[in-house]
Write a protein that holds these residues in place. Sequence first.
Motif, PDB file in Angstrom:
ATOM      1  N   MET A  64      22.678  32.395  51.903  1.00  0.00           N
ATOM      2  CA  MET A  64      23.133  33.908  51.942  1.00  0.00           C
ATOM      3  C   MET A  64      23.699  34.044  50.496  1.00  0.00           C
ATOM      4  SD  MET A  64      26.353  35.234  53.851  1.00  0.00           S
ATOM      5  CE  MET A  64      27.879  36.455  53.360  1.00  0.00           C
ATOM      6  N   GLU A  65      22.872  35.227  50.250  1.00  0.00           N
ATOM      7  CA  GLU A  65      23.442  35.805  48.941  1.00  0.00           C
ATOM      8  C   GLU A  65      24.462  36.618  48.891  1.00  0.00           C
ATOM      9  OE1 GLU A  65      20.336  37.432  46.616  1.00  0.00           O
ATOM     10  OE2 GLU A  65      18.683  36.503  47.526  1.00  0.00           O
ATOM     11  N   ILE A  66      25.372  36.611  47.829  1.00  0.00           N
ATOM     12  CA  ILE A  66      26.374  37.259  47.611  1.00  0.00           C
ATOM     13  C   ILE A  66      26.044  38.408  46.558  1.00  0.00           C
ATOM     14  CG2 ILE A  66      28.948  37.684  46.911  1.00  0.00           C
ATOM     15  CD1 ILE A  66      29.254  34.778  48.061  1.00  0.00           C
ATOM     16  N   ASP A  67      25.928  39.586  47.028  1.00  0.00           N
ATOM     17  CA  ASP A  67      25.690  40.838  46.180  1.00  0.00           C
ATOM     18  C   ASP A  67      26.868  41.466  45.570  1.00  0.00           C
ATOM     19  OD1 ASP A  67      26.550  42.076  48.518  1.00  0.00           O
ATOM     20  OD2 ASP A  67      24.776  43.486  48.758  1.00  0.00           O
ATOM     21  N   ALA A  68      26.694  42.442  44.640  1.00  0.00           N
ATOM     22  CA  ALA A  68      27.997  42.982  44.189  1.00  0.00           C
ATOM     23  C   ALA A  68      28.832  43.741  44.871  1.00  0.00           C
ATOM     24  CB  ALA A  68      27.483  44.068  43.108  1.00  0.00           C
ATOM     25  N   GLU A  69      28.257  44.269  46.219  1.00  0.00           N
ATOM     26  CA  GLU A  69      28.926  44.995  47.225  1.00  0.00           C
ATOM     27  C   GLU A  69      29.925  44.102  47.939  1.00  0.00           C
ATOM     28  OE1 GLU A  69      28.571  47.800  51.144  1.00  0.00           O
ATOM     29  OE2 GLU A  69      27.012  47.679  49.847  1.00  0.00           O
ATOM     30  N   LEU A  70      29.473  42.834  48.334  1.00  0.00           N
ATOM     31  CA  LEU A  70      30.185  41.936  48.898  1.00  0.00           C
ATOM     32  C   LEU A  70      31.223  41.213  48.127  1.00  0.00           C
ATOM     33  CD1 LEU A  70      30.694  40.450  51.557  1.00  0.00           C
ATOM     34  CD2 LEU A  70      28.923  38.770  51.099  1.00  0.00           C
ATOM     35  N   ARG A  71      30.852  41.050  46.932  1.00  0.00           N
ATOM     36  CA  ARG A  71      31.890  40.515  45.762  1.00  0.00           C
ATOM     37  C   ARG A  71      33.092  41.316  45.834  1.00  0.00           C
ATOM     38  NH1 ARG A  71      27.702  38.382  42.332  1.00  0.00           N
ATOM     39  NH2 ARG A  71      27.168  40.469  41.865  1.00  0.00           N
ATOM     40  N   ARG A  72      32.788  42.827  45.821  1.00  0.00           N
ATOM     41  CA  ARG A  72      33.818  43.890  45.549  1.00  0.00           C
ATOM     42  C   ARG A  72      34.648  43.835  46.817  1.00  0.00           C
ATOM     43  NH1 ARG A  72      31.254  48.684  44.098  1.00  0.00           N
ATOM     44  NH2 ARG A  72      30.727  48.734  46.430  1.00  0.00           N
ATOM     45  N   GLN A  73      34.221  43.788  48.046  1.00  0.00           N
ATOM     46  CA  GLN A  73      34.801  43.715  49.365  1.00  0.00           C
ATOM     47  C   GLN A  73      35.664  42.437  49.480  1.00  0.00           C
ATOM     48  OE1 GLN A  73      31.923  43.695  52.330  1.00  0.00           O
ATOM     49  NE2 GLN A  73      31.438  45.757  52.343  1.00  0.00           N
ATOM     50  N   ILE A  74      35.121  41.298  48.799  1.00  0.00           N
ATOM     51  CA  ILE A  74      35.902  40.134  48.813  1.00  0.00           C
ATOM     52  C   ILE A  74      37.288  40.078  47.835  1.00  0.00           C
ATOM     53  CG2 ILE A  74      35.813  37.637  48.135  1.00  0.00           C
ATOM     54  CD1 ILE A  74      33.180  37.687  49.517  1.00  0.00           C
ATOM     55  N   ALA A  75      37.039  40.731  46.756  1.00  0.00           N
ATOM     56  CA  ALA A  75      38.029  40.758  45.665  1.00  0.00           C
ATOM     57  C   ALA A  75      39.210  41.763  46.104  1.00  0.00           C
ATOM     58  CB  ALA A  75      37.347  41.183  44.208  1.00  0.00           C
ATOM     59  N   VAL A  76      38.726  42.962  46.542  1.00  0.00           N
ATOM     60  CA  VAL A  76      39.581  43.870  47.174  1.00  0.00           C
ATOM     61  C   VAL A  76      40.565  43.379  48.406  1.00  0.00           C
ATOM     62  CG1 VAL A  76      39.996  46.213  48.241  1.00  0.00           C
ATOM     63  CG2 VAL A  76      38.693  46.054  46.169  1.00  0.00           C
ATOM     64  N   SER A  77      39.728  42.686  49.256  1.00  0.00           N
ATOM     65  CA  SER A  77      40.600  42.263  50.264  1.00  0.00           C
ATOM     66  C   SER A  77      41.642  40.864  50.103  1.00  0.00           C
ATOM     67  CB  SER A  77      39.694  41.609  51.206  1.00  0.00           C
ATOM     68  OG  SER A  77      38.852  42.818  51.992  1.00  0.00           O
ATOM     69  N   LEU A  78      41.258  40.248  48.882  1.00  0.00           N
ATOM     70  CA  LEU A  78      41.985  39.050  48.443  1.00  0.00           C
ATOM     71  C   LEU A  78      43.070  39.748  47.751  1.00  0.00           C
ATOM     72  CD1 LEU A  78      39.318  36.188  47.313  1.00  0.00           C
ATOM     73  CD2 LEU A  78      41.108  36.303  49.528  1.00  0.00           C
ATOM     74  N   ALA A  79      43.036  40.718  47.109  1.00  0.00           N
ATOM     75  CA  ALA A  79      44.144  41.183  46.360  1.00  0.00           C
ATOM     76  C   ALA A  79      45.183  41.855  47.062  1.00  0.00           C
ATOM     77  CB  ALA A  79      43.429  42.360  45.265  1.00  0.00           C
ATOM     78  N   ALA A  80      44.672  42.566  48.147  1.00  0.00           N
ATOM     79  CA  ALA A  80      45.532  43.013  49.096  1.00  0.00           C
ATOM     80  C   ALA A  80      46.229  41.891  49.893  1.00  0.00           C
ATOM     81  CB  ALA A  80      44.579  44.048  50.210  1.00  0.00           C
TER      82      ALA A  80
ATOM     83  N   LEU B 275      36.551  50.961  51.068  1.00  0.00           N
ATOM     84  CA  LEU B 275      35.495  49.947  51.216  1.00  0.00           C
ATOM     85  C   LEU B 275      34.297  50.911  51.707  1.00  0.00           C
ATOM     86  CD1 LEU B 275      36.915  46.530  51.694  1.00  0.00           C
ATOM     87  CD2 LEU B 275      35.790  47.379  49.486  1.00  0.00           C
ATOM     88  N   MET B 276      34.476  51.541  52.668  1.00  0.00           N
ATOM     89  CA  MET B 276      33.637  52.490  53.717  1.00  0.00           C
ATOM     90  C   MET B 276      33.146  53.455  52.834  1.00  0.00           C
ATOM     91  SD  MET B 276      34.627  52.645  57.741  1.00  0.00           S
ATOM     92  CE  MET B 276      35.635  54.433  57.325  1.00  0.00           C
ATOM     93  N   ARG B 277      33.998  54.137  51.883  1.00  0.00           N
ATOM     94  CA  ARG B 277      33.618  55.321  50.929  1.00  0.00           C
ATOM     95  C   ARG B 277      32.657  54.514  49.932  1.00  0.00           C
ATOM     96  NH1 ARG B 277      37.866  59.998  51.183  1.00  0.00           N
ATOM     97  NH2 ARG B 277      38.170  59.926  53.313  1.00  0.00           N
ATOM     98  N   ALA B 278      33.107  53.429  49.492  1.00  0.00           N
ATOM     99  CA  ALA B 278      32.447  53.068  48.415  1.00  0.00           C
ATOM    100  C   ALA B 278      30.910  52.575  48.950  1.00  0.00           C
ATOM    101  CB  ALA B 278      33.187  51.821  47.731  1.00  0.00           C
ATOM    102  N   LYS B 279      30.840  52.125  50.026  1.00  0.00           N
ATOM    103  CA  LYS B 279      29.538  51.559  50.612  1.00  0.00           C
ATOM    104  C   LYS B 279      28.776  52.954  50.786  1.00  0.00           C
ATOM    105  CE  LYS B 279      27.645  48.983  54.511  1.00  0.00           C
ATOM    106  NZ  LYS B 279      27.819  48.433  55.624  1.00  0.00           N
ATOM    107  N   ASP B 280      29.330  53.897  51.139  1.00  0.00           N
ATOM    108  CA  ASP B 280      28.447  55.286  51.523  1.00  0.00           C
ATOM    109  C   ASP B 280      28.024  55.889  50.172  1.00  0.00           C
ATOM    110  OD1 ASP B 280      28.794  55.178  54.118  1.00  0.00           O
ATOM    111  OD2 ASP B 280      30.736  56.393  54.193  1.00  0.00           O
ATOM    112  N   GLU B 281      28.894  55.819  49.169  1.00  0.00           N
ATOM    113  CA  GLU B 281      28.274  56.360  47.702  1.00  0.00           C
ATOM    114  C   GLU B 281      27.257  55.718  47.194  1.00  0.00           C
ATOM    115  OE1 GLU B 281      31.854  56.561  45.218  1.00  0.00           O
ATOM    116  OE2 GLU B 281      32.699  57.951  46.573  1.00  0.00           O
ATOM    117  N   SER B 282      27.168  54.499  47.635  1.00  0.00           N
ATOM    118  CA  SER B 282      25.951  53.535  46.651  1.00  0.00           C
ATOM    119  C   SER B 282      24.713  53.737  47.551  1.00  0.00           C
ATOM    120  CB  SER B 282      26.282  52.022  46.513  1.00  0.00           C
ATOM    121  OG  SER B 282      26.898  51.461  47.570  1.00  0.00           O
TER     122      SER B 282
END
Length: 71
Positions: free
Chosen positions: A1-17, A64-71
Amino acid sequence: MEIDAELRRQIAVSLAAAAVFIVGLIAIGVTFGGSTVLPEAGAIALIALLAGFVLLMAGVGTYLMRAKDES
């Protein structure tokens, strides 16, 4: 499974929270008595932290939903 930039951002934001929540738990524990019984003010702070975490995660999900919609 490849980890693309969007998934990395989701992981980072969730871990930070989650890290903010854990730091809050530690801060409440240290501030309100360490290993002794939690006083009433500490219990209220814990409830506020839990409510804040729920709102934080709702905000993270919205971001994360809005960031996904913008890209």
